[in-house]
Design an enzyme around this catalytic site. Sequence first.
Site, PDB file in Angstrom:
ATOM      1  N   ASP A   1     -27.231  30.869  78.307  1.00 29.53           N
ATOM      2  CA  ASP A   1     -26.286  32.000  78.372  1.00 29.53           C
ATOM      3  C   ASP A   1     -24.876  31.441  78.505  1.00 29.53           C
ATOM      4  OD1 ASP A   1     -24.969  34.614  79.269  1.00 29.53           O
ATOM      5  OD2 ASP A   1     -27.050  35.237  79.208  1.00 29.53           O
TER       6      ASP A   1
ATOM      7  N   ASP B   1     -23.134  28.685  73.923  1.00 25.48           N
ATOM      8  CA  ASP B   1     -22.743  29.793  73.053  1.00 25.48           C
ATOM      9  C   ASP B   1     -23.671  29.775  71.839  1.00 25.48           C
ATOM     10  OD1 ASP B   1     -21.644  31.511  71.202  1.00 25.48           O
ATOM     11  OD2 ASP B   1     -19.578  30.819  71.494  1.00 25.48           O
ATOM     12  N   VAL B   2     -24.484  30.812  71.696  1.00 28.70           N
ATOM     13  CA  VAL B   2     -25.508  30.805  70.646  1.00 28.70           C
ATOM     14  C   VAL B   2     -24.941  30.871  69.233  1.00 28.70           C
ATOM     15  CG1 VAL B   2     -27.321  31.745  72.130  1.00 28.70           C
ATOM     16  CG2 VAL B   2     -25.866  33.320  70.802  1.00 28.70           C
TER      17      VAL B   2
ATOM     18  N   TYR C   1     -23.463  46.288  64.853  1.00 29.05           N
ATOM     19  CA  TYR C   1     -24.635  46.064  65.711  1.00 29.05           C
ATOM     20  C   TYR C   1     -25.897  46.486  64.959  1.00 29.05           C
ATOM     21  CZ  TYR C   1     -27.671  46.602  69.855  1.00 29.05           C
ATOM     22  OH  TYR C   1     -28.683  46.519  70.766  1.00 29.05           O
TER      23      TYR C   1
ATOM     24  N   LYS D   1     -28.970  44.171  63.713  1.00 25.10           N
ATOM     25  CA  LYS D   1     -30.324  44.403  64.251  1.00 25.10           C
ATOM     26  C   LYS D   1     -31.305  44.713  63.124  1.00 25.10           C
ATOM     27  CE  LYS D   1     -29.559  43.801  68.663  1.00 25.10           C
ATOM     28  NZ  LYS D   1     -30.130  42.646  69.358  1.00 25.10           N
TER      29      LYS D   1
HETATM   30  N1  LIG Z   1     -30.483  47.497  77.093  1.00 26.38           N
HETATM   31  C1  LIG Z   1     -30.764  48.252  76.050  1.00 26.38           C
HETATM   32  O1  LIG Z   1     -30.772  49.482  76.150  1.00 26.38           O
HETATM   33  C2  LIG Z   1     -31.095  47.616  74.724  1.00 26.38           C
HETATM   34  C3  LIG Z   1     -31.522  48.449  73.689  1.00 26.38           C
HETATM   35  C4  LIG Z   1     -31.836  47.885  72.467  1.00 26.38           C
HETATM   36  C5  LIG Z   1     -31.717  46.522  72.272  1.00 26.38           C
HETATM   37  N2  LIG Z   1     -31.286  45.742  73.309  1.00 26.38           N
HETATM   38  C6  LIG Z   1     -31.166  44.310  73.036  1.00 26.38           C
HETATM   39  O2  LIG Z   1     -31.738  43.567  74.083  1.00 26.38           O
HETATM   40  C7  LIG Z   1     -31.080  42.300  74.168  1.00 26.38           C
HETATM   41  C8  LIG Z   1     -30.685  42.019  75.603  1.00 26.38           C
HETATM   42  O3  LIG Z   1     -29.782  43.009  76.009  1.00 26.38           O
HETATM   43  P1  LIG Z   1     -29.595  43.449  77.542  1.00 26.38           P
HETATM   44  O4  LIG Z   1     -29.587  44.915  77.563  1.00 26.38           O
HETATM   45  O5  LIG Z   1     -30.550  42.683  78.385  1.00 26.38           O
HETATM   46  O6  LIG Z   1     -28.092  42.979  77.764  1.00 26.38           O
HETATM   47  P2  LIG Z   1     -27.368  42.083  78.879  1.00 26.38           P
HETATM   48  O7  LIG Z   1     -25.915  42.344  78.685  1.00 26.38           O
HETATM   49  O8  LIG Z   1     -27.976  42.301  80.211  1.00 26.38           O
HETATM   50  O9  LIG Z   1     -27.712  40.588  78.416  1.00 26.38           O
HETATM   51  C9  LIG Z   1     -27.142  40.005  77.280  1.00 26.38           C
HETATM   52  C10 LIG Z   1     -26.811  38.573  77.622  1.00 26.38           C
HETATM   53  O10 LIG Z   1     -26.362  37.889  76.429  1.00 26.38           O
HETATM   54  C11 LIG Z   1     -25.381  36.956  76.849  1.00 26.38           C
HETATM   55  N3  LIG Z   1     -24.550  36.532  75.702  1.00 26.38           N
HETATM   56  C12 LIG Z   1     -23.651  37.287  75.019  1.00 26.38           C
HETATM   57  N4  LIG Z   1     -23.056  36.536  74.077  1.00 26.38           N
HETATM   58  C13 LIG Z   1     -23.601  35.293  74.153  1.00 26.38           C
HETATM   59  C14 LIG Z   1     -23.378  34.085  73.444  1.00 26.38           C
HETATM   60  N5  LIG Z   1     -22.493  34.018  72.439  1.00 26.38           N
HETATM   61  N6  LIG Z   1     -24.103  32.989  73.781  1.00 26.38           N
HETATM   62  C15 LIG Z   1     -25.008  33.055  74.793  1.00 26.38           C
HETATM   63  N7  LIG Z   1     -25.258  34.174  75.507  1.00 26.38           N
HETATM   64  C16 LIG Z   1     -24.543  35.287  75.193  1.00 26.38           C
HETATM   65  C17 LIG Z   1     -24.584  37.708  77.899  1.00 26.38           C
HETATM   66  O11 LIG Z   1     -23.815  36.823  78.721  1.00 26.38           O
HETATM   67  C18 LIG Z   1     -25.687  38.427  78.662  1.00 26.38           C
HETATM   68  O12 LIG Z   1     -26.139  37.689  79.780  1.00 26.38           O
HETATM   69  C19 LIG Z   1     -29.900  42.361  73.192  1.00 26.38           C
HETATM   70  O13 LIG Z   1     -30.276  41.721  71.986  1.00 26.38           O
HETATM   71  C20 LIG Z   1     -29.714  43.844  72.950  1.00 26.38           C
HETATM   72  O14 LIG Z   1     -29.155  44.139  71.702  1.00 26.38           O
HETATM   73  C21 LIG Z   1     -30.963  46.244  74.533  1.00 26.38           C
END
Ligand SMILES: NC(=O)c1ccc[n+]([C@@H]2O[C@H](COP(=O)([O-])OP(=O)(O)OC[C@H]3O[C@@H](n4cnc5c(N)ncnc54)[C@H](O)[C@@H]3O)[C@@H](O)[C@H]2O)c1
Length: 255
Positions: free
Chosen positions: A42, A68-69, A159, A163
């Site tokens: 992360d 950074d991914v 987004y 996705k």
């Molecule tokens: N929470 C929801 O309702 C939801 C719904 C659909 C899809 N998702 C997907 O689930 C996944 C996780 O989301 P979440 O809700 O747990 O969000 P979150 O914000 O809790 O976690 C996302 C993490 O990604 C990290 N991140 C961002 N850019 C980065 C980079 N360049 N390099 C490394 N790390 C990076 C952030 O620091 C964060 O810790 C995502 O792909 C999101 O699109 C979430």
Amino acid sequence: MNETSCRRFQGRVALITGAAGGIGAATARRLAAEGAAVIAVDLADEAGQRVADEITRAGGRAEYRHGDVTSAAVWDELADHVARHHGRLDVLHSNAYAVVVKPAHELTEGEWDGQLAVTLKASWLAVRAFAGQLTDSEGSLVLTSSVHALVGLPGHPAYAAAKGALGALGRQLAVEYGPRMRVNTVLPGPILTAAWDRVDEAGRAASVAETVAKRLGTPEEVAAAVAFLASSDASYITGASLVVDGGWSVVKASA
Ligand SMILES: NC(=O)c1ccc[n+]([C@@H]2O[C@H](COP(=O)([O-])OP(=O)(O)OC[C@H]3O[C@@H](n4cnc5c(N)ncnc54)[C@H](O)[C@@H]3O)[C@@H](O)[C@H]2O)c1
């Protein structure tokens, strides 16, 4: 760590991106609870280190790596680190994301590129760096997509495009690297994580009403699906998309 009697990942190594919080952290905890040595990647160092420390304190194996991914160099370093320190990779969960909520005509070029880089390009970079280790271990790649890949919501053009593309990428990679690597995609619906911090109470209530389950999901409920797809329980499942949304994408609200 999660309470589970399963040890499906004993002796296995798993790398999870976006693992400092939400779904990524829940997946890290779940896979570690089932025996995996976890590499949590992360940008949020404090939170990411906390996740690794919690897992270790609970008796699991985890380390946090800043990365950074969107950077090819970072993926090369990660592949080198995993090969040298763990000797194998069995599970890769590509889960980090970025979103800028704006209509398409207001997005800047940088905002478009940035969202596609974190969500889509990073998943390709991950495969480029780890295809060898994952096929050697007959491992599994899980991509986090979203229900936004299936239906439109205002303000999410880049987004949703990223996705949606992840589903196509997952199917492509399943064919390209099968049978030595399985590739599946998980599509979460409304899951209560930091991603919901920007949504007010009314917005949350509206999303709850749109589900069959009549509640937001938990990160642990998505982590359970990721663990299933990554495990040998899903040994005949590849190129698949698993929706984890409490019925959000199938409900038709009646007036
Ligand atoms: N929470 C929801 O309702 C939801 C719904 C659909 C899809 N998702 C997907 O689930 C996944 C996780 O989301 P979440 O809700 O747990 O969000 P979150 O914000 O809790 O976690 C996302 C993490 O990604 C990290 N991140 C961002 N850019 C980065 C980079 N360049 N390099 C490394 N790390 C990076 C952030 O620091 C964060 O810790 C995502 O792909 C999101 O699109 C979430």
